[in-house]
Design a protein around this motif. Structure first.
Motif, PDB file in Angstrom:
ATOM      1  N   ALA A 124     -27.230  66.500 156.333  1.00  0.00           N
ATOM      2  CA  ALA A 124     -26.720  65.509 155.368  1.00  0.00           C
ATOM      3  C   ALA A 124     -26.590  66.139 153.980  1.00  0.00           C
ATOM      4  O   ALA A 124     -25.599  65.913 153.267  1.00  0.00           O
ATOM      5  CB  ALA A 124     -27.643  64.294 155.325  1.00  0.00           C
ATOM      6  N   ALA A 125     -27.572  66.948 153.597  1.00  0.00           N
ATOM      7  CA  ALA A 125     -27.533  67.589 152.268  1.00  0.00           C
ATOM      8  C   ALA A 125     -26.372  68.587 152.192  1.00  0.00           C
ATOM      9  O   ALA A 125     -25.701  68.690 151.152  1.00  0.00           O
ATOM     10  CB  ALA A 125     -28.868  68.282 151.988  1.00  0.00           C
ATOM     11  N   ILE A 126     -26.130  69.317 153.278  1.00  0.00           N
ATOM     12  CA  ILE A 126     -25.020  70.285 153.288  1.00  0.00           C
ATOM     13  C   ILE A 126     -23.693  69.541 153.170  1.00  0.00           C
ATOM     14  O   ILE A 126     -22.809  69.921 152.393  1.00  0.00           O
ATOM     15  CB  ILE A 126     -25.058  71.139 154.575  1.00  0.00           C
ATOM     16  CG1 ILE A 126     -26.311  72.026 154.575  1.00  0.00           C
ATOM     17  CG2 ILE A 126     -23.792  71.983 154.723  1.00  0.00           C
ATOM     18  CD1 ILE A 126     -26.623  72.648 155.924  1.00  0.00           C
ATOM     19  N   ALA A 144     -34.000  74.055 152.914  1.00  0.00           N
ATOM     20  CA  ALA A 144     -33.501  73.051 151.973  1.00  0.00           C
ATOM     21  C   ALA A 144     -33.785  73.433 150.518  1.00  0.00           C
ATOM     22  O   ALA A 144     -33.141  72.915 149.599  1.00  0.00           O
ATOM     23  CB  ALA A 144     -34.115  71.692 152.287  1.00  0.00           C
ATOM     24  N   GLU A 145     -34.735  74.357 150.319  1.00  0.00           N
ATOM     25  CA  GLU A 145     -35.096  74.723 148.940  1.00  0.00           C
ATOM     26  C   GLU A 145     -33.928  75.402 148.231  1.00  0.00           C
ATOM     27  O   GLU A 145     -33.287  76.271 148.775  1.00  0.00           O
ATOM     28  CB  GLU A 145     -36.301  75.686 148.950  1.00  0.00           C
ATOM     29  CG  GLU A 145     -37.607  74.985 149.180  1.00  0.00           C
ATOM     30  CD  GLU A 145     -38.774  75.965 149.306  1.00  0.00           C
ATOM     31  OE1 GLU A 145     -38.700  77.082 148.753  1.00  0.00           O
ATOM     32  OE2 GLU A 145     -39.742  75.589 149.977  1.00  0.00           O
ATOM     33  N   GLY A 146     -33.660  74.985 147.020  1.00  0.00           N
ATOM     34  CA  GLY A 146     -32.565  75.592 146.266  1.00  0.00           C
ATOM     35  C   GLY A 146     -31.254  74.876 146.481  1.00  0.00           C
ATOM     36  O   GLY A 146     -30.264  75.172 145.811  1.00  0.00           O
ATOM     37  N   ASP A 174     -40.161  78.409 164.227  1.00  0.00           N
ATOM     38  CA  ASP A 174     -40.279  77.528 163.067  1.00  0.00           C
ATOM     39  C   ASP A 174     -39.176  76.485 163.138  1.00  0.00           C
ATOM     40  O   ASP A 174     -38.109  76.732 163.697  1.00  0.00           O
ATOM     41  CB  ASP A 174     -40.124  78.326 161.772  1.00  0.00           C
ATOM     42  CG  ASP A 174     -41.347  79.172 161.467  1.00  0.00           C
ATOM     43  OD1 ASP A 174     -42.465  78.759 161.856  1.00  0.00           O
ATOM     44  OD2 ASP A 174     -41.186  80.234 160.847  1.00  0.00           O
ATOM     45  N   LEU A 175     -39.431  75.320 162.529  1.00  0.00           N
ATOM     46  CA  LEU A 175     -38.477  74.211 162.594  1.00  0.00           C
ATOM     47  C   LEU A 175     -37.955  73.850 161.211  1.00  0.00           C
ATOM     48  O   LEU A 175     -38.609  74.129 160.196  1.00  0.00           O
ATOM     49  CB  LEU A 175     -39.169  72.969 163.168  1.00  0.00           C
ATOM     50  CG  LEU A 175     -39.189  72.758 164.678  1.00  0.00           C
ATOM     51  CD1 LEU A 175     -39.798  73.932 165.391  1.00  0.00           C
ATOM     52  CD2 LEU A 175     -39.942  71.495 165.013  1.00  0.00           C
ATOM     53  N   CYS A 176     -36.788  73.203 161.184  1.00  0.00           N
ATOM     54  CA  CYS A 176     -36.347  72.529 159.965  1.00  0.00           C
ATOM     55  C   CYS A 176     -35.732  71.196 160.367  1.00  0.00           C
ATOM     56  O   CYS A 176     -35.327  71.005 161.511  1.00  0.00           O
ATOM     57  CB  CYS A 176     -35.382  73.395 159.169  1.00  0.00           C
ATOM     58  SG  CYS A 176     -33.861  73.797 160.018  1.00  0.00           S
TER      59      CYS A 176
END
Ligand SMILES: *Cc1c(COP(=O)(O)O)cnc(C)c1O
Length: 376
Positions: free
Chosen positions: A159-161, A129-131, A150-152
């Motif tokens: 939603a941000a995309i 999500a950074e950037g 690793d998870l995100c």
């Protein structure tokens, strides 16, 4: 979780409900290139084997039941990912890939997409999500990532995309629809390698895409028809059969992983352990919210490459293979493929062996690997 687990009971009876008296309960296989086609072609009538096949349709109905969305079957996971990328991207677009996920999409992008005028960027899964996502057309997401686990946060990131006008493509291979539902968490497209747990017996390669977006789905279907990236009838049939036991196998594999992960974490030969089901995984809280199960993959780091190789060789219940998700427990030192992990990192794919027998064999092999002279 924001939705219910796929209905494994209904899956088993999906096809039988429509059968006439005397029809076989098992799916008949239809290997066919030609279909009888007098007069004009008609929608919904099989015409040619590159366009449609009754065995794919039955498989896509079963996978669609699990995904809760329309599905297209492909001959491998990479064929599914390629369809999603080519259905989404045009020259001048920016593509964002995980820096740490399955490596072949990065190689594909580097080798073929860059030359078509697509800008390729990468970010680690935990910092996706950074950037932000402004100006990015498509984002491939893998959570838990293979092999680092690793998870995100799928709900937040998809939603941000979407808000930035991009398309989210979630690779759900490590979890299967029984472990995680990316579409319910906002993904535009799910891609998966059914070569792994859905096939589950180390005897086929297949993949699929799922999407509720009719335009994206139509584009991926066109890609499949025009490039000929189609599954064979036999592989589709074999995967259909395997799906009947997926829930049984997946739950067993996850139960066993839950049972042995804490014991591995306490073993003196294990220097580091990655398993989203353990409270000390950095994203354990997210795992419990986003995933139905912690999965059947465990990342364990031993002292060095030689110790890891001795461990794999010493354990009679770990097969030394690449790939994962089968009924046999398998293990692999991922650094041998250049993955960005420690030389002694082993990706363990827990199979369907009884948990106690598996743990006894692993425990013994770890001790032997750490102290090769100790027991002779
Ligand atoms: C194996 C894998 C793929 C590729 O699948 P194939 O069936 O080998 O083409 C894609 N994504 C992930 C996460 C995988 O593990």
């Amino acid at each position: 979780m924001s939705d219910d687990k796929p209905d494994a009971a209904a899956l088993l009876h999906l096809r039988a409900a429509g059968l006439v008296k005397g029809a076989p309960l098992a799916l008949p296989i239809t290997p066919a290139s030609m279909f009888r086609l007098p007069g004009e072609p008609e929608a919904g009538v099989d015409a040619y084997g590159r366009m449609s096949n009754p065995t794919w349709v039955a498989l896509e109905e079963a996978l669609g039941h699990l995904e809760g969305a329309p599905v297209l079957a492909f001959p491998s996971g990479m064929a599914a990912i390629t369809a999603a990328l080519f259905a989404t991207l045009e020259a001048g677009d920016r593509l964002l890939l995980p820096a740490d996920g399955y490596y072949t999409p990065r190689v594909l992008a580097d080798r073929f997409l860059k030359g078509l005028g697509i800008t390729v960027e990468t970010r680690p899964t935990t910092r996706l999500a950074e950037g932000g996502f402004e100006g990015i057309r498509a984002v491939l997401i893998e959570t838990p990532s293979n092999p680092g686990l690793d998870l995100c946060d799928l709900e937040q990131i998809t939603a941000a995309i979407r808000a930035a006008g991009g398309v989210s493509i979630v690779d759900n291979t490590t979890m299967t629809p029984f472990g995680q539902a990316p579409l319910a968490l906002g993904a535009d497209i799910v891609v998966a390698s059914d070569t792994k747990a859905p096939g589950g017996h180390s005897d086929l390669l297949m993949g699929h895409v799922a999407s509720r977006d009719t335009a994206l789905l139509a584009a991926m279907r066109d890609w499949r028809t025009m490039t000929g990236s189609i599954p064979g009838a036999f592989d589709a049939w074999l995967l259909h059969r395997s799906l009947e036991t997926l829930e049984l196998r997946f739950e067993r594999m996850c139960d066993t992983a839950d049972a042995i992960a804490p014991r591995l974490a306490r073993h003196r030969a294990v220097h580091a352990l990655s398993f989203p089901g353990l409270p000390d995984h950095p994203q354990h809280g997210l795992a419990t919210r986003q995933m139905r199960r912690a999965g059947f993959l465990i990342g364990l780091s031993l002292a060095d490459a030689a110790t890891a190789e001795r461990f794999i060789a010493a354990c009679p219940l770990i097969e030394p293979t690449t790939s994962f998700g089968g009924v046999h427990t398998t293990g692999e030192r991922r650094a041998r493929w250049g993955d960005d992990v420690a030389p002694g990192f082993v990706r363990l794919s827990v199979g369907t062996e009884p948990a106690d027998a598996l743990w006894d064999a692993i425990d013994r092999a770890l001790t032997d690997a750490e102290d090769p002279g100790g027991r002779s």
